[in-house]
Design a protein around this motif. Structure first.
Motif, short mmCIF file in Angstrom:
data_model
loop_
_atom_site.label_atom_id
_atom_site.label_comp_id
_atom_site.label_asym_id
_atom_site.label_seq_id
_atom_site.Cartn_x
_atom_site.Cartn_y
_atom_site.Cartn_z
N GLU A 1 29.16 91.48 20.32
CA GLU A 1 30.10 92.79 20.89
C GLU A 1 29.75 93.56 21.56
N GLY A 2 30.24 94.34 22.68
CA GLY A 2 30.34 94.97 24.04
C GLY A 2 30.51 93.76 24.96
N SER A 3 30.53 92.60 25.20
CA SER A 3 30.45 91.67 26.08
C SER A 3 31.96 91.12 25.65
N GLU A 4 32.08 91.10 25.00
CA GLU A 4 33.77 90.63 24.85
C GLU A 4 34.55 90.52 25.70
N LEU A 5 35.84 89.90 26.29
CA LEU A 5 37.10 89.92 27.17
C LEU A 5 37.99 91.65 26.60
N THR A 6 37.83 92.46 27.28
CA THR A 6 38.78 94.25 27.01
C THR A 6 39.13 94.41 28.04
N PHE A 7 40.46 95.25 28.43
CA PHE A 7 41.25 96.59 29.16
C PHE A 7 40.00 96.81 29.48
N ALA A 8 39.70 97.43 28.13
CA ALA A 8 38.00 98.75 29.17
C ALA A 8 36.86 98.88 30.02
N MET A 9 36.69 96.66 29.90
CA MET A 9 35.90 96.31 31.08
C MET A 9 36.55 95.90 32.21
N GLY A 10 37.80 96.23 32.48
CA GLY A 10 38.99 95.17 33.20
C GLY A 10 39.76 93.82 33.07
N ASP A 11 39.26 93.44 32.16
CA ASP A 11 39.65 91.76 32.18
C ASP A 11 41.32 91.80 31.95
N GLY A 12 41.67 92.65 31.66
CA GLY A 12 43.09 92.30 31.78
C GLY A 12 43.35 91.40 30.36
N CYS A 13 42.79 92.17 28.64
CA CYS A 13 43.32 90.95 28.39
C CYS A 13 42.49 91.94 26.94
N ASN A 14 42.20 91.73 25.88
CA ASN A 14 41.85 91.58 25.00
C ASN A 14 41.61 91.00 23.62
N ASP A 15 39.96 90.59 23.63
CA ASP A 15 39.81 88.87 23.10
C ASP A 15 39.86 88.82 21.55
#
Length: 325
Positions: free
Chosen positions: A57-71
């Protein structure tokens, strides 16, 4: 030429793997009927149960971290595209805010060790979890720098991801000699051996016992994992409809392994995979506690950390001797 011979000449019809395809060679034989003899402690324990907490939790793919997608891998089969999904983020946050602590309390109450499959960034973002791991003595298996699929990355990028994770663990005062990716690549095991800091990896689902491999002239241990006795089946595919299903599945697995040992005298291991955002919820942790209590009541069962399983096995079953010729 008969029909079978004509079919066999087609390029897609094969009875063996193509030489030179990247990645480790497949082993479809394994131990066969000749299993190694291993006992897990001085009392002659027959089955080693390993509780694995996947802390992501907190290392998954998220827009919040700039990944351009949600896990994915969460409670509902919906996906918000093109922007942050706050509902999904909060479901992951349940694991780090509430679920992991309910797990630690349960493990303390029932006096069982756990193994943390930890993504470095997830641990960095919750230092209290790191300190609780240390005080409990739970072992760490590297679960990547972030919770991302390693097969998406080049060999050089994956090498850097492994190095970043190890450096992060070191800065947090954590040590690991094991590794488990979200999804391994064909380079993963070779890179782990090249790195030199790993006794074992768990990027394998094909056996009930550890086994030795040979990679670039070096012996390397594989400690298999399981997605069968795993809480991902609460939310993915055909799986557990209720917490009672989880208890029944894990208990039956343990019962059968005990029967296997009675038959051939060879110890077995049982991996129970859980996630704070899934099993951390009250009904599901209640089921996990029920299984733990059941397992502790069975003769010949011991709860062990994964690192201890690896070292105990290695002490009793050394790598096979390899001929120079």
């Amino acid at each position: 030429m008969n029909n079978h011979e004509q079919v066999a000449k087609n390029h897609w019809y094969r009875n063996a793997d193509i030489p030179g395809v990247p990645g480790p060679e497949r082993d479809l034989v394994g131990y066969g009927e000749t299993l190694p003899k291993v006992v897990w402690n001085e009392d002659g324990a027959k089955v080693a149960v390993n509780i694995v907490v996947n802390y992501e939790e907190g290392s998954e793919l998220t827009f919040a971290m700039g990944d351009g997608c949600n896990d994915g891998m969460y409670e509902l089969p919906f996906d918000v595209e093109g922007q942050r999904d706050l509902a999904k983020e909060s479901m992951y946050e349940y694991g780090s805010r509430a679920g992991i602590w309910r797990m630690f309390r349960t493990f303390d109450r029932l006096e069982v060790p756990a193994t943390i499959f930890g993504a470095a960034v997830a641990l960095e973002r919750n230092p209290e979890v790191v300190e609780r791991m240390k005080s409990r003595g739970d072992d760490l298996v590297g679960h990547g720098y972030r919770w991302i699929d390693h097969y998406h990355y080049s060999r050089e990028e994956e090498r850097e991801l492994i190095a970043l994770a190890l450096e992060s663990f070191k800065e947090m005062g954590l040590k690991t000699s094991g590794w488990y990716c979200r999804e391994m690549s064909t380079n993963t095991r070779e890179l782990l051996v090249e790195n030199g800091n790993f006794l074992f990896d768990s990027d394998y689902y094909g056996d009930d016992l550890p086994f030795w491999t040979r990679m670039n002239g070096k012996d390397h241990l594989v400690v298999p994992y399981s997605l069968v006795t795993n809480d991902c089946r609460y939310i993915m595919g055909t799986g557990f409809g209720s917490p009672s299903d989880f208890v029944d599945y894990c208990a039956r697995a343990l019962d059968q392994l005990l029967l296997d040992v009675e038959h051939d005298g060879c110890g077995r291991m049982l991996s129970i995979g859980i996630h704070p955002r899934i099993t951390g919820h009250p009904a599901r942790i209640h089921a996990l506690a029920e299984f733990i209590s059941y397992a502790k009541a069975q003769e010949g069962v011991v709860f062990m950390r994964r690192t201890d399983i690896a070292t105990t096995f290695a002490q009793q079953v050394p790598p096979p001797k390899h001929s120079r010729f």
